[in-house]
Design a protein around this motif. Structure first.
Motif, short mmCIF file in Angstrom:
data_model
loop_
_atom_site.label_atom_id
_atom_site.label_comp_id
_atom_site.label_asym_id
_atom_site.label_seq_id
_atom_site.Cartn_x
_atom_site.Cartn_y
_atom_site.Cartn_z
N GLN A 147 35.34 41.71 31.17
CA GLN A 147 34.12 41.69 31.98
C GLN A 147 32.99 41.00 31.23
O GLN A 147 32.21 40.24 31.81
N GLN A 154 32.73 43.80 38.56
CA GLN A 154 33.55 45.01 38.47
C GLN A 154 34.59 44.82 37.38
O GLN A 154 35.27 43.79 37.31
N PRO A 157 39.63 45.58 39.27
CA PRO A 157 39.61 45.32 40.73
C PRO A 157 39.85 46.57 41.55
O PRO A 157 40.58 47.48 41.13
N GLU A 158 39.26 46.60 42.73
CA GLU A 158 39.34 47.78 43.59
C GLU A 158 40.78 48.11 43.97
O GLU A 158 41.15 49.28 44.05
N ARG A 159 41.61 47.09 44.23
CA ARG A 159 42.99 47.36 44.65
C ARG A 159 43.77 48.04 43.52
O ARG A 159 44.66 48.87 43.78
N LEU A 161 42.34 50.01 41.18
CA LEU A 161 41.80 51.37 41.13
C LEU A 161 42.39 52.23 42.24
O LEU A 161 42.68 53.41 42.04
N ALA A 162 42.56 51.63 43.42
CA ALA A 162 43.12 52.38 44.55
C ALA A 162 44.54 52.85 44.24
O ALA A 162 44.91 54.00 44.53
N LEU A 278 37.28 56.93 37.50
CA LEU A 278 37.31 55.78 38.40
C LEU A 278 36.00 55.01 38.36
O LEU A 278 35.99 53.77 38.40
N CYS A 281 36.06 53.01 35.22
CA CYS A 281 36.93 51.85 35.39
C CYS A 281 36.23 50.72 36.14
O CYS A 281 36.38 49.54 35.82
N ALA A 282 35.47 51.08 37.16
CA ALA A 282 34.79 50.08 37.98
C ALA A 282 33.59 49.46 37.27
O ALA A 282 33.37 48.25 37.32
#
Length: 297
Positions: A147, A154, A157-159, A161-162, A278, A281-282
């Protein structure tokens, strides 16, 4: 409850409140038969140490390979073997809890337990599933560096984390259904592998809860005796008769409000810890990194 003990020759470690024994041949029942573990039992004699992964004051962690696979698996599968020095009473207490909980669990979101044995140094060694990508803490550190280089908004990535969240929530739901609490959900205790799996590990301060108030009331109304009420810990008061706990153990920066304030808490306190992870992580940093002390958090 009963104390754990060694026999006179220091050749067998006996777990309290059970007939389970641990010796150089592995885990044995009261008839000296090998325990048949859900994830497959590994024979300690088939393990070959490849390298040391880490070392602390009371434990050593090794990466090992197995000459013969468990449950018909091909030879060459790798495992993590955690060897504990048993002269520290606090560490013995944590190990007793961890083995007791691991023996009772069967969930794809929890690191597999493949047995335990006593080595030549009288250490109790746990054989665990190898998670070859380290911990979520390692992932966060890697993403944080990336980063900074790229300037991404971020860190992870959100996917991704999901997918991580789905698997850990599945594990926490399983623990809740089993009336168990982990009590130390944090990045080093969530492990990842190259298959994209995220799993919960390290149950040394885990806790069995008693029945919920509703189930206890229903059982009493029906004249039933509820089995599986809270086991009384040697270092804690009996805090689970109503499905709640009131002890202060774990890592402060991932604790829920009620835990930080020393109040009673339920299993959903573990979910709070996951939420903080989470966010970390983001963001690429702990969301409460500017807070000092329990009240500020």
């Amino acid at each position: 409850g009963k104390k754990d003990s060694y026999d006179e020759l220091m050749s067998t470690y006996v777990l309290p409140n059970s007939q389970t024994k641990i010796n150089k041949r592995g885990m044995r029942d009261d008839l000296d038969h090998s325990l048949d573990l859900k994830a497959g039992t590994v024979n300690p004699e088939d393990l070959v140490v490849l390298e040391e992964l880490g070392r602390g004051a009371s434990a050593v962690v090794n990466r090992c390979t197995c000459r013969a696979g468990a449950n018909g698996e091909p030879a060459g599968r790798e495992y993590v073997v955690k060897c504990f020095n048993m002269y520290d009473e606090h560490k013995r207490s944590m190990l007793r809890k961890e083995v007791d909980l691991l023996l009772s669990m069967d969930c794809p979101s929890i690191v597999e337990f493949h047995g335990a044995y006593l080595d030549d140094q009288q250490r109790v060694c746990l054989i665990l599933e190898m998670m070859d990508r380290g911990s979520v803490e390692d992932v966060i550190n890697y993403a944080r560096r990336a980063q900074r280089r790229t300037g991404a908004a971020q860190a992870i990535p959100e996917r991704v984390l999901a997918a991580m969240a789905y698997q850990v929530v599945h594990g926490l739901r399983y623990l809740s259904n089993q009336r168990l609490m982990h009590r130390d959900i944090k990045p080093p205790n969530l492990l990842v592998n190259s298959a994209g799996q995220t799993k919960i590990t390290d149950f040394g301060i885990g806790k069995r809860l008693g029945p919920s108030p509703k189930s206890a009331t229903n059982a009493a109304a029906n004249g039933q005796m509820l089995e599986g009420v809270t086991e009384e810990d040697e270092d804690e008061e009996d805090d689970g008769m109503d499905g709640m706990a009131q002890t202060f153990v774990g890592t402060r920066s991932y604790m829920s409000y009620e835990r930080l304030m020393g109040e009673e808490f339920l299993g959903n306190a573990d979910c709070w810890s996951l939420g903080v992870i989470l966010m970390e992580c983001a963001l690429g940093r702990h969301p409460l990194s500017d807070c000092l002390g329990n009240y500020a958090v």
